[in-house]
Design a protein around this motif. Structure first.
Motif, PDB file in Angstrom:
ATOM      1  N   GLU A 176     -53.189  -1.726  40.555  1.00  0.00           N
ATOM      2  CA  GLU A 176     -53.726  -0.711  39.645  1.00  0.00           C
ATOM      3  C   GLU A 176     -52.992  -0.751  38.309  1.00  0.00           C
ATOM      4  OE1 GLU A 176     -55.141   2.604  42.929  1.00  0.00           O
ATOM      5  OE2 GLU A 176     -53.013   2.427  42.470  1.00  0.00           O
ATOM      6  N   HIS A 212     -63.500   2.185  37.277  1.00  0.00           N
ATOM      7  CA  HIS A 212     -62.557   1.107  36.944  1.00  0.00           C
ATOM      8  C   HIS A 212     -61.224   1.328  37.667  1.00  0.00           C
ATOM      9  CE1 HIS A 212     -61.484  -2.261  34.325  1.00  0.00           C
ATOM     10  NE2 HIS A 212     -60.298  -1.700  34.184  1.00  0.00           N
ATOM     11  N   GLY A 213     -60.775   2.579  37.662  1.00  0.00           N
ATOM     12  CA  GLY A 213     -59.496   2.915  38.305  1.00  0.00           C
ATOM     13  C   GLY A 213     -59.523   2.766  39.816  1.00  0.00           C
ATOM     14  N   SER A 254     -59.694  -0.914  41.051  1.00  0.00           N
ATOM     15  CA  SER A 254     -58.677  -1.858  40.567  1.00  0.00           C
ATOM     16  C   SER A 254     -57.794  -2.447  41.662  1.00  0.00           C
ATOM     17  CB  SER A 254     -57.815  -1.202  39.485  1.00  0.00           C
ATOM     18  OG  SER A 254     -57.148  -0.075  39.981  1.00  0.00           O
ATOM     19  N   GLY A 292     -64.332   5.141  33.656  1.00  0.00           N
ATOM     20  CA  GLY A 292     -62.902   4.957  33.906  1.00  0.00           C
ATOM     21  C   GLY A 292     -62.530   5.183  35.358  1.00  0.00           C
ATOM     22  N   ILE A 297     -59.709   6.383  34.218  1.00  0.00           N
ATOM     23  CA  ILE A 297     -58.888   5.427  34.969  1.00  0.00           C
ATOM     24  C   ILE A 297     -57.754   6.178  35.668  1.00  0.00           C
ATOM     25  CG2 ILE A 297     -57.274   3.490  34.817  1.00  0.00           C
ATOM     26  CD1 ILE A 297     -58.928   2.367  32.525  1.00  0.00           C
ATOM     27  N   TRP A 333     -56.259  -3.813  30.689  1.00  0.00           N
ATOM     28  CA  TRP A 333     -57.276  -3.104  29.909  1.00  0.00           C
ATOM     29  C   TRP A 333     -56.696  -2.660  28.559  1.00  0.00           C
ATOM     30  CZ3 TRP A 333     -57.683   1.895  27.953  1.00  0.00           C
ATOM     31  CH2 TRP A 333     -58.914   2.193  27.359  1.00  0.00           C
ATOM     32  N   LEU A 343     -54.717  -1.728  34.664  1.00  0.00           N
ATOM     33  CA  LEU A 343     -54.620  -0.783  33.553  1.00  0.00           C
ATOM     34  C   LEU A 343     -53.912  -1.429  32.354  1.00  0.00           C
ATOM     35  CD1 LEU A 343     -54.937   1.910  32.182  1.00  0.00           C
ATOM     36  CD2 LEU A 343     -53.059   2.811  33.581  1.00  0.00           C
TER      37      LEU A 343
END
Length: 166
Positions: A112, A15-16, A19, A12, A98, A119, A116
């Motif tokens: 971002e 991914h965060g 982004s 996460g 994330i 997702w 999110l």
């Protein structure tokens, strides 16, 4: 499986932080802190090998977009051994990661929020449950005008911090 939570947190975080397409010093520091916090799990395989590969990249001192791609490939390689990624618990850990990643540079931007929100929508199996449902409503409201203003950013930070406490 004691490796599932840290594995999904890192997944996460990556991914965060990736982004918005740039990795700041603060975001890089978050990943280094993750390494420090989970070093004790390195006693046994396969976490030992996974950790060694991640740490090799982080020991470089900075993070490039190529290295983010490498980290994502490493995560994919170890996923089946280190996590049951379809469980609700794994998705909560990923969501927490994330949030850590997005908060790492102390600013929240529309890229971002969009990543999110996407997702959450792709994981509709959990979208009806807390905290996913509330977060989706909040992100949808924030993105109605296509930008994140100062008040919305404060509200998002506060909510992300609540998710981290779960």
């Amino acid at each position: 499986m004691k490796t599932q939570k840290p594995f999904n947190h890192l997944k996460g975080i990556i991914h965060g932080i990736s982004s918005d397409g740039r990795i700041t010093r603060g975001e890089f520091t978050e990943m280094k802190l993750w390494c420090q916090a989970h070093q004790e799990l390195c006693a046994e395989s396969p976490f030992k090998e996974f950790f060694a590969e991640v740490k090799t990249i982080l020991d470089g001192g900075k993070m490039t977009s190529e290295e983010i791609m490498e980290l994502k490939a490493i995560l994919k390689k170890y996923e089946t051994e280190l996590s049951v990624s379809e469980s609700t618990e794994a998705k909560i850990h990923f969501l927490q990661g994330i949030c850590y990643g997005i908060l790492g540079d102390e600013e929240i931007n529309k890229y971002e929020v969009t990543v999110l929100k996407k997702w959450l929508e792709e994981n509709d199996s959990v979208l009806g449950r807390s905290p996913f449902k509330e977060m989706h409503v909040l992100l949808s409201r924030v993105m109605e005008d296509g930008k994140v203003d100062i008040e919305e950013e404060k509200e998002l930070k506060k909510y992300f911090l609540e998710v981290l406490k779960m």
